[in-house]
Motif scaffolding. Structure first.
Motif, mmCIF file in Angstrom:
data_model
loop_
_atom_site.group_PDB
_atom_site.id
_atom_site.type_symbol
_atom_site.label_atom_id
_atom_site.label_comp_id
_atom_site.label_asym_id
_atom_site.label_seq_id
_atom_site.Cartn_x
_atom_site.Cartn_y
_atom_site.Cartn_z
ATOM 1 N N TYR A 11 0.828 -1.219 0.000
ATOM 2 C CA TYR A 11 0.000 0.000 0.000
ATOM 3 C C TYR A 11 0.855 1.258 0.000
ATOM 4 O O TYR A 11 0.550 2.211 -0.722
ATOM 5 N N TRP A 15 0.433 3.046 -3.625
ATOM 6 C CA TRP A 15 -0.529 4.147 -3.526
ATOM 7 C C TRP A 15 0.079 5.445 -3.005
ATOM 8 O O TRP A 15 -0.172 6.505 -3.559
ATOM 9 N N GLN A 18 3.444 6.053 -5.157
ATOM 10 C CA GLN A 18 3.107 5.931 -6.580
ATOM 11 C C GLN A 18 4.201 5.202 -7.369
ATOM 12 O O GLN A 18 4.491 5.519 -8.514
ATOM 13 N N ALA A 50 -4.525 1.458 -11.118
ATOM 14 C CA ALA A 50 -3.787 2.376 -10.243
ATOM 15 C C ALA A 50 -3.505 3.700 -10.945
ATOM 16 O O ALA A 50 -3.655 4.774 -10.354
ATOM 17 N N LEU A 54 -4.760 7.214 -9.535
ATOM 18 C CA LEU A 54 -3.767 8.222 -9.173
ATOM 19 C C LEU A 54 -3.824 9.451 -10.068
ATOM 20 O O LEU A 54 -3.243 10.482 -9.737
ATOM 21 N N VAL A 59 -2.666 10.173 -2.768
ATOM 22 C CA VAL A 59 -2.871 9.451 -1.513
ATOM 23 C C VAL A 59 -1.796 9.866 -0.523
ATOM 24 O O VAL A 59 -0.604 9.758 -0.807
#
Length: 141
Positions: A11, A15, A18, A50, A54, A59
């Motif tokens: 994660y 996220w 990136q 993703a 993004l 995030v």
């Protein structure tokens, strides 16, 4: 690295940082993660997903709210804290994942994410879309 530590790395890398190359590092090539959309998502599909997400948000943090680790299995509920790229408005998404780790990679993953509320926050769906649908109202023209 324990299954829980590996999932946290997943994660954080994919996220928050990136780092989409982490998908290939931390997924097995033949994985089909379930629950994100109507079919299993392999590494290439996940990369596209993703990238699409993004392109909408940045995030900042993914917090594990509850954690269970049993052998090579790990289950967590999480809250993702982000801001929209369009206007830096705060958004969050909640979900859960159950994953099996083997050889330092995710070999099975079963996901549930509250995309409905997330898409409401992004402005793509009207507020209270679930309540509208449950009352018999439509949300599309």
């Amino acid at each position: 690295m324990s299954p829980l530590e590996l999932l946290k790395e997943w994660y954080d890398s994919v996220w928050v940082k990136q780092d989409l190359d982490a998908i290939d590092r931390l997924f097995t090539p033949d994985i089909e993660a379930q629950g994100m959309i109507d079919f299993g998502v392999g590494p290439e599909d996940f990369r596209v997903l993703a990238e699409a997400m993004l392109a909408q948000v940045e995030v900042n943090e993914i917090r594990f709210d509850r954690e269970v680790e049993l052998g090579d299995w790990v289950w967590v509920t999480f809250t993702a804290h982000a801001v929209t790229l369009a206007n830096r408005a705060p958004v969050q998404a909640t979900g859960q994942i159950m994953a099996r780790i083997n050889g330092g990679k995710i070999v099975e993953a079963y996901n549930q994410v509250d995309f409905l509320t997330f898409l409401e926050q992004l402005g793509y769906l009207p507020p209270d879309s679930l309540a509208l649908c449950l009352s018999g109202e439509g949300i599309a023209a």
